[in-house]
Enzyme design. Sequence first.
Site, short mmCIF file in Angstrom:
data_model
loop_
_atom_site.label_atom_id
_atom_site.label_comp_id
_atom_site.label_asym_id
_atom_site.label_seq_id
_atom_site.Cartn_x
_atom_site.Cartn_y
_atom_site.Cartn_z
N SER A 37 0.82 -1.21 0.00
CA SER A 37 0.00 0.00 0.00
C SER A 37 0.85 1.27 0.00
CB SER A 37 -0.91 -0.01 1.22
OG SER A 37 -1.88 -1.03 1.09
N ARG A 70 -34.90 -24.53 -8.49
CA ARG A 70 -34.77 -25.45 -7.37
C ARG A 70 -35.96 -25.33 -6.41
NH1 ARG A 70 -31.96 -29.95 -5.45
NH2 ARG A 70 -31.73 -29.82 -3.21
N GLY A 113 -25.35 -27.21 -1.32
CA GLY A 113 -24.26 -28.12 -1.68
C GLY A 113 -23.87 -28.01 -3.14
N THR A 132 -7.90 -6.47 -2.43
CA THR A 132 -6.53 -6.16 -2.02
C THR A 132 -5.71 -5.53 -3.13
OG1 THR A 132 -6.52 -7.99 -0.43
CG2 THR A 132 -4.38 -7.20 -1.20
N GLU A 171 -4.35 -3.69 -6.66
CA GLU A 171 -4.63 -2.36 -7.21
C GLU A 171 -5.15 -1.41 -6.13
OE1 GLU A 171 -4.41 -0.75 -10.35
OE2 GLU A 171 -2.96 -2.33 -10.75
N ASP A 182 -5.43 -1.63 -1.63
CA ASP A 182 -6.23 -2.24 -0.57
C ASP A 182 -7.46 -1.38 -0.28
OD1 ASP A 182 -6.18 -4.13 2.01
OD2 ASP A 182 -6.75 -2.11 2.61
#
Lengths: 641, 641
Positions: B141, B307, B397, B418, B420, B422
């Site tokens: 950073s 579903r 599942g 994270t 390019e 943080d």
Amino acid sequence: MSSLSTADHLRAALDGPWSEIREQARTQLAGDRFTDDPSLDFRAARARVLDQMRAVAQMGYAERGFRRENGGTGEPGAAVVALEMLAYTDLSLWVKAGVQWGLFGGAVENLGTERHRDHVKRLLSLDLLGCFAMTESGHGSDVASLETTATYDPDTQEFVVHTPTPSARKDYIGGAAEHARMAAVFAQLITAEGNHGVHCLLVPIRDEHGNDLPGVTTSDCGLKGGLPGVDNGRIVFDHVRIPRENLLNRYADVAPDGTYSSEIENPSRRFFTTLGTLVRGRISVGGAASAGTRVALSIAMRYGMKRRQFSDPDTGGETVLLDYRNHQRRLLPLVARSYALAFAQNDLVRRMHLVQTGQDLEPGAQRALEKRAAGFKVAQTRHATRAIQECREACGGAGYMTENRLVTLKADTDVFTTFEGDNVVLTQLVAKELLTAYADEIRDLDALGWVRFAATMAGDVVRKRSGVRQLIQTLRDRSGESVDEGDLSRRSVQLQLFADREDYLVRTAADRLRVRAQETSPFEAFNNAQDHILAAGTAHIDRLVLETFIEGIGLIEDPDARELAERVCDLYVYSMLEENSAWYIMHRFMSVERAKAVRRGVNELVDKLRPDALTLTEAMGVPESMLRAAMLHDASVYERQ
Amino acid sequence: MSSLSTADHLRAALDGPWSEIREQARTQLAGDRFTDDPSLDFRAARARVLDQMRAVAQMGYAERGFRRENGGTGEPGAAVVALEMLAYTDLSLWVKAGVQWGLFGGAVENLGTERHRDHVKRLLSLDLLGCFAMTESGHGSDVASLETTATYDPDTQEFVVHTPTPSARKDYIGGAAEHARMAAVFAQLITAEGNHGVHCLLVPIRDEHGNDLPGVTTSDCGLKGGLPGVDNGRIVFDHVRIPRENLLNRYADVAPDGTYSSEIENPSRRFFTTLGTLVRGRISVGGAASAGTRVALSIAMRYGMKRRQFSDPDTGGETVLLDYRNHQRRLLPLVARSYALAFAQNDLVRRMHLVQTGQDLEPGAQRALEKRAAGFKVAQTRHATRAIQECREACGGAGYMTENRLVTLKADTDVFTTFEGDNVVLTQLVAKELLTAYADEIRDLDALGWVRFAATMAGDVVRKRSGVRQLIQTLRDRSGESVDEGDLSRRSVQLQLFADREDYLVRTAADRLRVRAQETSPFEAFNNAQDHILAAGTAHIDRLVLETFIEGIGLIEDPDARELAERVCDLYVYSMLEENSAWYIMHRFMSVERAKAVRRGVNELVDKLRPDALTLTEAMGVPESMLRAAMLHDASVYERQ
């Protein structure tokens, strides 16, 4: 004795009733033998885990979970704790061991009778590898609707096990892809009299060479999000014949002539009794989730105490991550929650042990245990998903490297919110029990019959929970509390706030069901209030967790350890209140000023706890030798010289 | 024209200014050629991705990002959008292409001069494979504190590139493990006059056979949480000599005799100008995160519409998941947020295009673009992490099986929060710009100098943001609003609430800094308010996103599509208000009654949107042919017959 540090005392408290088992495992399981090896492809990983399981078997980890007459030592609590420690090494190993001894073994032990005793001995030694074939592609949460059939044929005295539809395929079954030779199959039991509901039968699926037996077709689920060492697979049965004796007949049997009998007349009660014996699996999942979370938090906390970034103009040096307010706020409340859940899990295992060894014969103890197990499974797996993710992000790019383990822990635990009961469904189950005040009747009602029942109970539904009231009174007495009953730093006031939230949500959810049920169908009534019902379940779980935390602290004798634990408990309470502050204000349980004080309180507490960060980390009980995160050993690279 | 469905109209709106590029990519990138293959080990995955990148290069995806004089077509906006579409196929491919053409290519194009032109041509065609060596093990950073040195030697007219400490090792560098032949290395530039700060130089690292060049030691980061097709590695330099001309000398140069010169005198401003040219990378990450999220949501929504689980006693049939209130509440607000962010990203790319093609020459445009890019990168990557996780869990599942892609999407996008930049650091950057009202001075101040500056600005810090006021007025005029200005269903009232939150947080954060800065050090003052400062940054981002959503809807002509988008925008607003309701009540911007109305509003809106679920899913623009989730094609297995 005086040589014990505060961390030692605190760790002993978190270790709970079977602390010596945990201590032993910390030595036995350390080293390379039991670690995962992420470089292996999934076939090699499965083979490695099977080898590791054989080593674990030889160390006597499995026997504890079985009764003496079956070749075990009859210590169910110790068994759950011992296997939980495997979660520090490799969660694939934990799952594989859990499937073999917990699920498959548990089914044979608890649903079988003396005629299945030989199987227990063989599965203990791994002479017989098994799997637990409950879930189907079409039905997971709704076990009662499984489609696989086991039809009795009196002519041959056999059951014919069959997969009647594509959605009846057994799916995600650990062990089914490669290693299992036998399956504990859950199927609709059909005799000439009709369908008797879901029962469990032992079905051989592979020969000694690992080939599918006639009529059995297994296949491999292949890659998953994690758990590469577990061989999940699918099973399809085409009129597979098994002997009549393969029915696990503890609660029901079929005579040679096809007559069905059961000591439990009510089919619904029989079904729930059957499932109830399997509670240990659910308890174990919560424990393993918490164990994995402690590993992740131990890694992230230690990294946060070493890693520096951005210079502090006052000192000229770079600032350690954990000295940033935001970093403290992202990790320390999670540590506090892990403490709370460790106490909760210990308490749950203790209760399970008392019930399963016949030391707790209270009527309703089993049912209360099931509700608590469902609730704590939800709390612990939800916490794992959130906390491990936060740990990964808090370690930046290093956190994304497999060599630092956080991504593996995240991937492996990810399915824990789903298996052994989907978290939404389980939270609903908890709420349903609350809303119907445990009425025995409701288990016999069809799918949503409980909604109508709950509606009739409204107003009366919050039981006089003598337990929590008594605990609040005890806490008040202990602190000599008389005036200023609203002081938020007092444990009794905190607990009251948790209990108030629960009571209010349960009562109002019931009211809502009552009003709606008069106007609409049960499904409409339920669905309209579903978010409310889930919130009630969650509030109940939160209250139980806090109670176990308070009780756990009460057992700590070392004054320093105790004081530290009290502060951690404060942080747990304050961060939970902060998370729910909108609710508390909206329902007038908290003033705006108090909510602001809660927010400030979290900041003050993370400040106060910062100097004890290492002690808190060590007390979580994951030895440094078991952390295995490269970035912690390669300090020169990640810390500026 | 009338044959276009509502979904088509809505998709066109979400596709934004370069919709034809997206449409073309939906055809070009479909099929097996560009999909990931999770069965490959990471070495094979890397090779596959490199092959895919060659195919992409031949289709002209890269040229758009480069100026005509360098062999490109000069369409930066189109380039970002085209590459973003790769995220629908395989995020490893997207990263690899982004490293080559965006980061490495972007550095050469934007920091180099005509003497580096040949490199651009070669990297475009993949004749030259490069990497972007900025991050070091010790500093990610804090780019200004990188430790690698490039010391000029006038005797030989060379730079000596060196890794002086273990923590100066270049780390996580995409391409460094295997494929890259050259690195754009960020290093402290040192001449006889001293250290001139971080500059970028081209350093050959491998010969044509792929062997490390003398003095260069590369190594492999090995397995990561995801992105197996990207060969991340480490680089250590041992006094590696490169020609003077390898300095990318657009903003600074070193003469043969060692004299340093730069048109930007102030070193801090030079540093930020250098980094500012790389803004496209950050913009691209946000876009790819959103694209990956749309794939995940498309899969989960479609599964939720197929579903079934648990029977509805009223109908006898089983209930479709998306008919459950909880399922609607867990997915639909995420879809709404994805809509908001799609508009935000389109707007951002359009602004970038105008700045980078010289069509927007406003002073401050570049800086405003950087702030917006940072903010939208945070919003989109945070949303991705959360939404994809929710999609996984919402598919149970099946969601955990790699064949259904959700776990891969989660694992691949995980590091986006994270890299390019943080997210915490970027949110701080946004807040810092707000708190100092873009004062030019502050970029020249040392690490926390801006805190002192911000303290002096307090009270005056909320700028007269004519933009948002005008938009609110326009919305009021349009709806003929006169009475009942508090009606929460009005867009102007909603936007005012977002703006109020931002203004209040920025102002009070500044006040807090002011009070503290008089008593303590800048670090103490900053750190004590860090959570407050971050909240201010987040509130600003939220407001900007809402503005772009509103503006985006304004461009939809089809009345049905527009009405649906308005409803989605309502859900976005209500769910954001619900998330922040504690804050709104605590700061008296919302009454308790209104907060309850917001909660009810979310429920009503998900109810209302349920019938349009398929339209909303289709409009997200991921064609069914690109979904590749086995469970969607294997309907007979997951749906009961």
